[in-house]
Design an enzyme around this catalytic site. Structure first.
Site, short mmCIF file in Angstrom:
data_model
loop_
_atom_site.label_atom_id
_atom_site.label_comp_id
_atom_site.label_asym_id
_atom_site.label_seq_id
_atom_site.Cartn_x
_atom_site.Cartn_y
_atom_site.Cartn_z
N ALA A 132 0.80 -1.22 0.00
CA ALA A 132 0.00 0.00 0.00
C ALA A 132 0.83 1.27 0.00
CB ALA A 132 -0.95 -0.01 1.20
N ALA A 133 1.65 1.48 1.02
CA ALA A 133 2.40 2.72 1.12
C ALA A 133 3.46 2.83 0.02
CB ALA A 133 3.07 2.83 2.49
N ARG B 43 3.40 9.99 -11.36
CA ARG B 43 2.42 10.89 -11.96
C ARG B 43 2.98 12.30 -12.14
NH1 ARG B 43 -1.34 8.12 -8.40
NH2 ARG B 43 -2.77 6.85 -9.66
N GLU C 19 10.62 -5.61 -3.58
CA GLU C 19 9.57 -6.32 -2.86
C GLU C 19 9.96 -7.79 -2.72
OE1 GLU C 19 6.71 -8.06 -0.97
OE2 GLU C 19 6.72 -5.86 -1.12
N SER D 132 0.31 -4.26 -4.13
CA SER D 132 -0.94 -3.48 -4.12
C SER D 132 -2.16 -4.36 -3.89
CB SER D 132 -1.09 -2.72 -5.44
OG SER D 132 -0.02 -1.85 -5.66
N CYS E 282 -6.63 -6.67 4.26
CA CYS E 282 -7.85 -6.74 5.07
C CYS E 282 -8.82 -7.80 4.55
CB CYS E 282 -8.54 -5.39 5.10
SG CYS E 282 -7.56 -4.06 5.84
N ASN F 88 -2.02 3.89 2.54
CA ASN F 88 -2.24 4.51 1.24
C ASN F 88 -2.11 6.02 1.31
OD1 ASN F 88 -2.90 2.62 -1.03
ND2 ASN F 88 -4.30 1.81 0.50
N TRP G 89 -34.27 9.56 15.92
CA TRP G 89 -33.11 10.08 16.62
C TRP G 89 -31.94 9.17 16.35
CZ3 TRP G 89 -32.84 14.78 18.46
CH2 TRP G 89 -34.02 15.44 18.81
N ARG H 125 -26.24 13.26 23.38
CA ARG H 125 -27.13 14.00 24.27
C ARG H 125 -27.01 13.50 25.71
NH1 ARG H 125 -33.17 14.00 22.38
NH2 ARG H 125 -32.93 11.80 22.92
#
Length: 459
Positions: A13-14, A24, A37, A43, A47, A312, A441, A449
């Site tokens: 991910a990172a 980009r 890697e 990628s 989870c 990410n 509610w 509340r």
């Protein structure tokens, strides 16, 4: 090749977010990007592993957001099956080894991103490395576990009752195994307060899972060269397969050996732009994902939180900065959701013990509500708990356990935490109502509340 070289260690991910964002903004003639890697996948959604194991997800490819070839077509030199073994910050090189051929090499860098992730906690217990004992962190782990499962297997023991533990327990039930979860905490899901964790305990037992709490594992019994039981101070639990769900720790051995700064959890420390060691002369070194600590915006302390959503974001921030633009990652409030069977679990901010440890004086409010209009058929209960600072009424944390989309309601509390709202301010939020989606509610407003009333009584 490019005038400048970016080396990224870690292709999930990172790491891949950082590489993609940098690409980009800067072309191949300006920036060469090399990603190291050690595994075979990039990628992917870790989870989703419990749902791959259970059979709900059809094969590992379904969890992969972007394949290695897709990254390569974008001008990223992605090297799979290659492990980084050392860093020389003075020479600005990475020592690497091809895990297939054993060949060692060095690669120089101008910019370096450490996205080494986390590794499952594996305590040094007798038998812990025996065949049949599985950690579940990567797609490789998942494939090994699936391959281990056989029709004759009847019993699984999951050690640990956190997110991965309860999700893997459900996966084992769906595979037709009798499941025992052994946890040293008073209740499963120790990221909740015990009174909320008790609801998770009840739901797990309702689906046939034997939940053993306040029990310490002392070893794994090995018979005929494979795990055969989990041994605890309170007894023996037979097992054909053992799954470790004890959480993870930052994978920062490389960083530690190189002398980069680590926090109390062992995770790398960074500034807001995700730079490492800026004050120590280690310019051009970045870190993100499960190997870093992040700022808890509620307590003001640094924490290690291993979530793909954060990873990410870290990667995008890093890649944006390397690309010549400006981005920061200010911190987190600790929001997470999970489920066991049809019971949904959401939490954000601090638990009671977290609030006490941070020095807050606080009040709590717990309410019972429903996930849809009470008059609508099928309305089911949910419990919402809020923690607020005494006198000021500032929201410190919230937890939800229920059904019918209960978990995602935690997002309202997460936004309120991020903006440092008081529980009284939360009561004035204009939340949507339309049967059958919600009661008149909203449960978050009802809990706020009640908490606001308690705060007012303390003033």
């Amino acid at each position: 090749m490019g005038n400048e070289r970016l080396v990224v260690i870690g292709g999930d991910a990172a790491g891949m977010s950082a590489a993609s964002q940098a690409r980009r903004r800067r072309g191949e003639d300006d920036l060469e990007i090399v990603v190291i890697e050690r595994g075979r996948f990039t990628s992917y959604s870790a989870c989703g592993i419990p749902y791959l194991v259970s059979g709900d997800v059809d094969g590992p490819d379904a969890l992969i957001a972007r394949t290695p070839d897709e990254h390569r077509k974008r001008g990223i030199d992605l090297r799979l099956g290659v492990e980084a073994e050392g860093l020389d910050l003075d020479r600005r090189t990475v020592e690497i080894r091809d895990l297939t051929t054993g060949r060692a090499d060095r690669i120089g860098f101008d910019q370096l991103v450490l996205a080494t992730g986390a590794v499952p906690i594996r305590p040094p217990l007798p038998g812990i490395d025996a065949p049949g004992v599985h950690g579940v962190q990567t797609l490789e782990d998942a494939r090994e576990l699936i391959e281990w499962l056989a029709p004759q297997h009847r019993r699984a023991v999951v050690v640990g009752g956190g997110y991965i533990g309860i999700e893997m327990a459900e996966a084992m039930v769906r595979k037709g195994l009798a499941v025992t979860v052994v946890d040293r905490s008073a209740q499963p899901m120790s990221t909740l307060d015990p009174d909320m964790g008790a609801l998770v305990h009840e739901a797990m037992e309702g689906m046939g899972i034997d939940v053993v709490t306040e029990t310490e594992v002392v070893g794994i019994e090995v018979t005929d060269g494979r795990a055969s039981a989990v041994l605890t101070a309170d007894g023996r639990f037979p097992a054909d397969i053992v799954v470790l769900g004890l959480g993870v720790r930052p994978a920062t051995e490389l960083a530690r050996a190189a002398g980069l700064p680590l926090g109390a959890s062992g995770g790398l420390t960074t500034d807001l732009r995700m730079r490492v060691g800026v004050d120590g002369g280690a310019e051009g070194i970045w870190a993100g994902g499960d190997c870093v600590e992040v700022l808890d915006l509620v307590s003001g302390r640094r924490r290690h939180i291993a979530l793909g959503t954060h990873a990410n974001k870290h990667g995008r921030v890093i890649g944006t900065n390397i690309g010549g633009d400006y981005a920061t990652f200010p911190g987190v409030v600790g929001t997470a959701v999970s489920k066991v069977c049809d019971l949904e679990i959401g939490r954000t901010g601090l638990r009671e013990k977290d609030a006490a440890a941070a020095g807050f004086e606080f009040v709590t409010a717990t309410i019972e509500s429903t996930g849809r209009a009470g008059y609508y058929p099928g309305a089911r209960s949910m419990r919402v708990k809020m923690i607020a600072e005494r006198i000021t009424g500032r929201l410190l944390g919230a937890q939800i356990v229920g059904r019918d989309g209960a978990a995602k309601r935690i997002d309202t509390a997460a936004v309120a935490l991020t903006h440092r709202m008081t529980v009284e301010e939360i009561t004035s939020l204009d939340l949507g109502y339309a049967p059958p989606f919600s009661p008149v509610w909203d449960p978050i407003l009802v809990a706020a509340r009640k908490a606001a009333q308690k705060v007012a009584e303390d003033r």
